[in-house]
Write an enzyme that holds these catalytic residues in place. Structure first.
Site, PDB file in Angstrom:
ATOM      1  N   TYR A   4       0.848  -1.176   0.000  1.00 15.31           N
ATOM      2  CA  TYR A   4       0.000   0.000   0.000  1.00 15.31           C
ATOM      3  C   TYR A   4       0.890   1.234   0.000  1.00 15.31           C
ATOM      4  O   TYR A   4       1.665   1.449   0.924  1.00 15.31           O
ATOM      5  CB  TYR A   4      -0.913   0.020   1.225  1.00 15.31           C
ATOM      6  CG  TYR A   4      -1.708   1.307   1.303  1.00 15.31           C
ATOM      7  CD1 TYR A   4      -2.897   1.440   0.609  1.00 15.31           C
ATOM      8  CD2 TYR A   4      -1.228   2.400   1.998  1.00 15.31           C
ATOM      9  CE1 TYR A   4      -3.601   2.623   0.638  1.00 15.31           C
ATOM     10  CE2 TYR A   4      -1.924   3.591   2.035  1.00 15.31           C
ATOM     11  CZ  TYR A   4      -3.111   3.701   1.350  1.00 15.31           C
ATOM     12  OH  TYR A   4      -3.800   4.882   1.372  1.00 15.31           O
ATOM     13  N   TRP A  46       2.187   4.991  -2.628  1.00 15.93           N
ATOM     14  CA  TRP A  46       2.118   5.708  -3.898  1.00 15.93           C
ATOM     15  C   TRP A  46       3.105   5.186  -4.929  1.00 15.93           C
ATOM     16  O   TRP A  46       2.875   5.300  -6.122  1.00 15.93           O
ATOM     17  CB  TRP A  46       2.389   7.193  -3.636  1.00 15.93           C
ATOM     18  CG  TRP A  46       1.219   7.902  -3.068  1.00 15.93           C
ATOM     19  CD1 TRP A  46       0.652   7.712  -1.836  1.00 15.93           C
ATOM     20  CD2 TRP A  46       0.440   8.915  -3.692  1.00 15.93           C
ATOM     21  NE1 TRP A  46      -0.407   8.559  -1.655  1.00 15.93           N
ATOM     22  CE2 TRP A  46      -0.561   9.316  -2.784  1.00 15.93           C
ATOM     23  CE3 TRP A  46       0.501   9.547  -4.919  1.00 15.93           C
ATOM     24  CZ2 TRP A  46      -1.484  10.291  -3.072  1.00 15.93           C
ATOM     25  CZ3 TRP A  46      -0.420  10.530  -5.212  1.00 15.93           C
ATOM     26  CH2 TRP A  46      -1.412  10.891  -4.296  1.00 15.93           C
TER      27      TRP A  46
END
Length: 763
Positions: free
Chosen positions: A107, A109
């Site tokens: 999890y 960016w």
């Protein structure tokens, strides 16, 4: 060095070009960006920083004793091994672990590129090579909103990104009531990249036209100066009470839009009864809300009356729903916009998270941009993303989520590629204990984050500047050919190359790669966009021409308000995708779940985490301004904005004076869960009773071998609570907690967050 030496690339915080001069990377923002982001200047120092990982590493205890729960995670040393040795060991471990016992965390960016996107890469690998994995759903940023919105208004994507645009705000809005503000530090970043930051000038244009901005929150700079906003300070986590009181004032004065409520909403009689006190004997009026919110009854009533009959946009930031009962301010904000009759109008109504990301407030492109397909997951088990510690600590335990009764799976192996849970998760001492329970923790990482320091197998990966990719977003028209700007650090490899080698060891290389090299995949992904352009009557250069040009402008779609605009124009022809097809200001579905922490209509539910003698101050742990989350915390811009190497905590002069704290002092923040050091900034930009410490400083315990050790760097998640928003969404509540602060007078421990772990012996 000439302009021709600069090559294009892209990032979450802006498109740019870069070139080398005297051994240093020079980064230039995109020339058409009116408000470029200085986070770009994190790149040059980060590229060859000592925090980078140069070789595959195996934790000594795992290498010597084999897989299994181990209290040494996070405090052990590492052994450098060859790539073949590391991948052989990992392939063996993957082969012995059932997919139902593998959690694909990942999890975060990761990269702005659409191909070298770590989450997509690891999920594709786990699906195609192993048959699946236990996944997570929703996000830390919008965990509560992502669940409540489909029940009552529409999907998160539609309500946040295909809704009111900044162009509409500049042209049409008369009042923008911004709960949680519209902080520019947040809208500076966008997944897939962003070429123009337009938020500042849009608010400036709206204000010059006469639009009134009201920023509701504990931090003044959550609204930019250009908005000329009124700063309405409010006790954190009481916004729902204020919204209810505004609605009550409007209804009591007959200033609500009865026609809109009758035609466009479902459940109004239920909510009206609650507002007027018919349900519990307590009218939710301004006098009731005043002591809860810290705003006077007269100011609440005056604000409500100022909204009636005007084009009002109600916005609710991510921050409001990252707290106890975070579903409530989102739902109450929708209900307030409905009471005003504004939903679906240009520049009016409700927009979730406007300004929370660079994605929001923009037109969607008229053509699609491709992403790496992830394959089919053959494992059905999942968890809400913020419940990872609960899962690892309580295998087999029951939990509730969105009307379902589920069970936490028994996880043996965690595979993390992209992301750093020691940034975004709460109660880090509890997370450390959770990670010690698994057999094996695998991490792909470019630097020695705290997550990497807890891993058993650490595989060094390239930074975005060290590979080719395509940067694109559905909400930005610039597609960027991301040229390679530097050679890989040490022995670092791309995630794709690592997974291809692993898949080959497992006999699944063709299923994972489909016979394509990384450059072949870029051609393939670009081809899908080019085909869509041609199908819709637009010119599209071939891949080689696109790559040489460095960019391609994509056509934008209409600015029509998306599903909410269509619903407003004709609710019968274009109903909302809710159970009733209308705005559900009360929900029979949610009421049927029987949750006392999320009833069937927006409600005020007092939080449990409130100031008390041992923790009398409210801590706002919000997103940083100098980096994206924890990415490149060791970069130049992030490092320059710290004081004495520590993250900066802001405190009101009254609270600082009462504690003998002066500007620049090193302070200790503490509560029952943990403690950290930070540098104090004394400012009236935070309201009294509140301190603010951004997330993202890399977790750095003074003594890694000691549980609960002081974080010397300033990571607020040693202080935050690891609890769900409610049984409905189980979202993250990491935005707020309570703490005490004192001046630190001991010997100041050094910051070691960016120093590689010791005893890096070779096998």
């Amino acid at each position: 060095m000439t302009d021709s030496d600069f090559r294009p690339h892209s990032s979450h915080w802006g498109a740019f070009t870069a070139a080398w001069r005297d051994g240093e990377l020079v980064v230039r923002p995109h020339p058409e960006d009116p408000d470029p982001n200085r986070i770009l200047q994190n790149f040059p120092r980060a590229l060859r920083h000592e925090a980078r990982i140069a070789r595959p590493m195996i934790r000594r205890g795992w290498l010597e004793d084999g897989p299994g729960a181990d209290p040494r995670r996070g405090r052990d040393d590492y052994v450098a091994v060859s790539w073949d040795r590391a991948l052989d060991l990992l392939a063996r471990e993957l082969g012995r672990t059932a997919p139902e016992r593998i959690f694909g965390g990942s999890y975060g960016w990761s990269s702005a590129g659409r191909f070298h996107h770590a989450q997509s890469q690891v999920h594709r690998f786990l699906n195609t090579a192993l048959g699946g994995y236990v996944r997570s759903v929703n996000s830390y940023s919008a965990g509560a909103a992502g669940v409540i919105l489909p029940h009552v208004l529409g999907p998160l994507e539609s309500v946040s990104r295909r809704n009111v645009t900044w162009d509409q705000v500049a042209e049409h809005s008369e009042v923008v009531l911004a709960f949680g503000g519209l902080a520019l530090k947040n809208s500076m970043v966008a997944g897939g990249g962003i070429s123009k930051h337009v938020e500042r000038r849009s608010m400036q244009a709206a204000a010059a036209r006469g639009c009134a901005f009201v920023g509701v929150g504990p931090l003044r700079d959550d609204m930019p100066a250009e908005a000329r906003a009124e700063w309405l300070t409010i006790t954190p986590n009481t916004d729902a009470a204020l919204m209810l009181a505004l609605m009550h004032t409007l209804v009591a004065a007959g200033l609500h839009d009865r026609g809109f409520l009758d035609r466009y909403t479902a459940g109004w009689p239920v909510l009206e009864a609650y507002l007027l006190g018919r349900e519990d004997g307590q009218p939710k009026d301004a006098a009731w809300a005043a002591p809860i919110t810290g705003i006077s009854a007269d100011r609440i009533a005056a604000l409500a009356r100022s909204l009636a009959g005007r084009r009002v946009l109600v916005t609710v930031s991510h921050s409001l729903q990252r707290a106890e009962h975070g579903e409530q301010p989102v739902w109450a904000g929708i209900a307030l916009a409905a009471v005003l009759g504004q939903i679906g109008l240009p520049g009016g109504g409700f927009n979730y998270a406007l300004g929370a990301l660079g994605h929001t407030g923009r037109r969607y492109n008229a053509v699609s941009t491709a992403a790496l397909p992830q394959g089919r997951n053959g494992v059905g088990a999942y968890i809400p993303v913020a419940r990872i510690s609960d899962m690892l600590l309580n295998p087999g335990a029951a939990f509730e989520y969105n009307g379902q009764h589920l069970t936490y799976p028994d996880i043996g192996l965690v595979y993390w590629a992209g992301g750093n849970p020691f940034h975004h998760h709460q109660d880090l001492n509890r997370l450390r204990e959770a990670f010690r329970r698994v057999d094996t923790l695998v991490v792909h990482e470019l630097a020695w984050t705290a997550t990497a320091r807890h891993a058993d197998i650490v595989l060094p990966v390239t930074m975005t500047l060290e590979r080719e990719d395509i940067g694109s977003s559905q909400t930005d028209p610039l597609m960027v050919a991301m040229h390679k700007l530097a050679e890989p650090y040490g022995e670092a490899r791309d995630d794709y190359a690592i997974f291809a080698d692993l898949a080959a060891r497992l006999g699944r290389e063709q299923a994972f790669t489909e016979g394509r090299s990384a450059r072949d995949w870029l051609r393939h992904l670009y081809g899908r966009t080019a085909d869509d352009l041609r199908a819709k009557g637009h010119d599209a250069p071939d891949f080689d021409s696109f790559w040489q040009a460095g960019h391609l402008m994509l056509p934008e779609g209409p600015d029509d308000g998306g599903i909410l605009g269509a619903f407003r124009r004709d609710p019968e022809a274009d109903p909302l995708p809710t159970p009733s097809g209308k705005v559900e200001v009360a929900s029979a579905t949610i009421a049927g779940f029987g949750y006392d922490d999320c009833p069937g209509h927006p409600a005020w539910i007092a939080p449990r985490d409130v100031p008390e003698p041992g923790a009398p101050l409210r801590l706002v742990a919000n997103q940083p301004a100098t980096r994206l989350h924890s990415q490149f915390d060791f970069g130049g811009h992030s490092a320059e904005m710290k004081r004495r190497g520590r993250e900066v905590m802001r405190i009101h002069p009254d609270d600082a004076g009462a504690r003998g704290i002066a500007d620049g002092d090193i302070v200790r923040l503490f509560n029952a869960r943990g403690a950290c050091l930070a540098a104090a900034e004394v400012t009236d930009g935070v309201m009294p009773g509140v301190v603010q410490l951004p997330t993202g400083a890399w977790y750095d315990p003074e003594d890694p071998a000691e549980d609960g050790s002081l974080c010397v760097h300033g990571n607020p998640n040693v202080l935050t609570r690891d609890a769900g928003t409610s049984r409905l969404a189980q979202g993250c509540t990491g935005q707020l907690t309570t703490v005490e602060v004192e001046r630190f007078t001991g010997n100041l421990p050094p910051v070691k967050a960016f120093t590689p772990p010791g005893a890096l012996a070779a096998e």
